[in-house]
Motif scaffolding. Sequence first.
Motif, mmCIF file in Angstrom:
data_model
loop_
_atom_site.group_PDB
_atom_site.id
_atom_site.type_symbol
_atom_site.label_atom_id
_atom_site.label_comp_id
_atom_site.label_asym_id
_atom_site.label_seq_id
_atom_site.Cartn_x
_atom_site.Cartn_y
_atom_site.Cartn_z
ATOM 1 N N GLY A 258 0.609 -1.161 0.157
ATOM 2 C CA GLY A 258 0.059 0.067 -0.011
ATOM 3 C C GLY A 258 0.768 1.171 -0.003
ATOM 4 O O GLY A 258 0.327 2.232 0.182
ATOM 5 N N ALA A 259 2.229 1.392 -0.369
ATOM 6 C CA ALA A 259 2.716 2.411 -0.294
ATOM 7 C C ALA A 259 2.212 3.258 -1.679
ATOM 8 O O ALA A 259 1.895 2.706 -2.562
ATOM 9 N N LEU A 260 2.635 4.567 -1.473
ATOM 10 C CA LEU A 260 1.999 5.531 -2.530
ATOM 11 C C LEU A 260 3.200 5.516 -3.651
ATOM 12 O O LEU A 260 2.870 5.628 -4.913
ATOM 13 N N ILE A 274 6.981 6.224 0.211
ATOM 14 C CA ILE A 274 5.982 6.897 0.925
ATOM 15 C C ILE A 274 4.644 6.585 1.143
ATOM 16 O O ILE A 274 4.188 5.629 0.360
ATOM 17 N N CYS A 275 4.023 6.569 2.394
ATOM 18 C CA CYS A 275 3.006 6.125 2.934
ATOM 19 C C CYS A 275 1.978 7.269 3.485
ATOM 20 O O CYS A 275 2.599 8.512 3.888
ATOM 21 N N SER A 277 0.101 6.897 6.227
ATOM 22 C CA SER A 277 0.014 6.897 7.708
ATOM 23 C C SER A 277 1.434 6.318 8.508
ATOM 24 O O SER A 277 2.339 5.436 7.589
ATOM 25 N N GLY A 278 1.623 6.334 9.558
ATOM 26 C CA GLY A 278 2.822 5.803 10.086
ATOM 27 C C GLY A 278 2.857 4.328 10.303
ATOM 28 O O GLY A 278 3.642 3.472 10.229
ATOM 29 N N TYR A 279 1.566 4.014 10.490
ATOM 30 C CA TYR A 279 1.221 2.517 10.599
ATOM 31 C C TYR A 279 1.687 1.760 9.497
ATOM 32 O O TYR A 279 2.258 0.578 9.284
ATOM 33 N N LEU A 280 1.200 2.263 8.382
ATOM 34 C CA LEU A 280 1.073 1.864 7.139
ATOM 35 C C LEU A 280 2.786 1.773 6.438
ATOM 36 O O LEU A 280 3.344 0.741 6.236
ATOM 37 N N ALA A 281 3.495 2.790 6.986
ATOM 38 C CA ALA A 281 4.769 2.764 6.690
ATOM 39 C C ALA A 281 5.664 1.955 7.503
ATOM 40 O O ALA A 281 6.356 1.116 6.789
ATOM 41 N N GLN A 282 5.375 1.507 8.746
ATOM 42 C CA GLN A 282 5.927 0.681 9.408
ATOM 43 C C GLN A 282 5.637 -0.727 8.922
ATOM 44 O O GLN A 282 6.560 -1.502 8.462
#
Lengths: 314, 314
Positions: A258-260, A274-275, A277-282
């Motif tokens: 789900g990264a942009l 680049i994501c 949200s912080g949760y998604l970036a993790q």
Amino acid sequence: MSNHKEVRVFAPATVANVAVGYDILGFAINRPGDEIVARFNPELDGLKITAITGTGNKVLPFDVEKNTAGVSAQRLLEHLGKADVGIELEVHKRMPFGSGLGSSAASSAGAVVAVNELLGAPLSRESLLYFTVLGEVVADGSFHADNVAPSLVGGITLIRSNESLDIHHLPVPENLHVAVIHPDLEILTKDARAVLSDTVPLGTAVHQMGSLASFIVALYTNDLPLLGRSLHDHIIEPQRKQLIKGFDDVKAAAMSRGALGCSISGAGPSMFAICDSGYLAQAVGQGMIEAFAAHGINSQLYVSPINQEGVVVL
Amino acid sequence: MSNHKEVRVFAPATVANVAVGYDILGFAINRPGDEIVARFNPELDGLKITAITGTGNKVLPFDVEKNTAGVSAQRLLEHLGKADVGIELEVHKRMPFGSGLGSSAASSAGAVVAVNELLGAPLSRESLLYFTVLGEVVADGSFHADNVAPSLVGGITLIRSNESLDIHHLPVPENLHVAVIHPDLEILTKDARAVLSDTVPLGTAVHQMGSLASFIVALYTNDLPLLGRSLHDHIIEPQRKQLIKGFDDVKAAAMSRGALGCSISGAGPSMFAICDSGYLAQAVGQGMIEAFAAHGINSQLYVSPINQEGVVVL
């Protein structure tokens, strides 16, 4: 250590190029980074590098004129007419070299801020930029601000012109977080440049310009889907990714989670995703670690919002 | 002329490329432009072009499939399942051909809006874009939206991708006016493309990307000095200006009178100068006329704000 006045700063790592803006875009992240200490020492007759730590099994020069932090600080002192003031400089590397995370830039940015603060901050943060770029010339031979500018002042920065240091701060969409992963590989900046063709097909350049322009629009309009559609590197990534073992799988892992967008940080081998949200970036970063591991490569993950402060005095 | 229901529209001329955005940027101006009329005629069994005026000593085809306005309207009618509806189309050229002002684009944009309105506006303005681009394919063989998009919807438009027609409206700084000058010279679009190198030096592409990005920033921040520093074409203008006799003198005349920037409109030979007031644009345009005249070339000046309406129903 003496009891003389000192200033200790933290200078953040940076992601340059950012897929769409080779040599003109960069942003700062919260960690990793370098700590730099500047301290008056009246027994010295000028600037001296007195400590370099955190370099692992590598060596950085103590010679002021050969050290990126030293050169930046020295040129600043000369500009201020303070080259004869006794100052100790300590460089504490808290980040890897040759990683594509702006290691030399962080040292330069930290050094000039530390010295400027030590002297009572005669220059503005923006006025210090020129001296940090002189440090980059020592590091890789070219006059470029795409790492030093965001390390110095934070945020996402656009370099309209490296020659005139015409720098602009771009808006940062809310919630934007980045996963930055540093694989245990090494690429020298000069090798990363050598692999690039001297020319770009006109159609490719036009395609890239469309992506760059819409990336800027996405930042101003907080349009994350557009940001995602824009984050494509048609010029540099296809040529450089061969230098990063596992690149395609790591990028696929980031995008599938789900990264942009995902590309090479600076000259590599670090990569960024680049994501929204912080949760998604993790989660994205974890996937990137696993993808590198499947190629037998250890890696270090840093998850961060876009750093907005630049160098901070500790 | 019959008494059947008709729709008459005006479609504005456009300036594509805009110095910094070859094939991806364009804006509309208030004058010149084309008038298009669409009218029901139950005696016809489909679309027919019944009048073409204003072409001077040139000839435009009445064959629907060879006429840019005809093709655009025909594809739209087919999409709507209305290809058997009897409709007359009149094309009244109010602008020069081969001028670099988007003549074919204005005809396409006007035709699809006129036909769509005649049918009760089943499609949104944005949905019509695709059909106008099909008209451009007839005109010059390539699928590009940088003239049709601004003619259709007005403003300054960015084409992220011609393939997916990902179009974005950019903000227009207050007071921005443009002097557009059409010299009595002719350049065919295909010749203007033939003079271009297939490749761009990487450093030049980077330089152009910096200018493009800062141009977008200037639009969003209403920073006219930055707009001026950004409006430079490092790629196309140096190659194409040889096709426009007197180019350097005309540009110098515009810049010396205070234009923020000056370059080639589309494929030329028209030139545009962006200014921060209508008064200045008039003075700048007068200087450009005189500079062409010094080379023995007559020219026509149009001074306009950025057109924000696109095609209007009259």
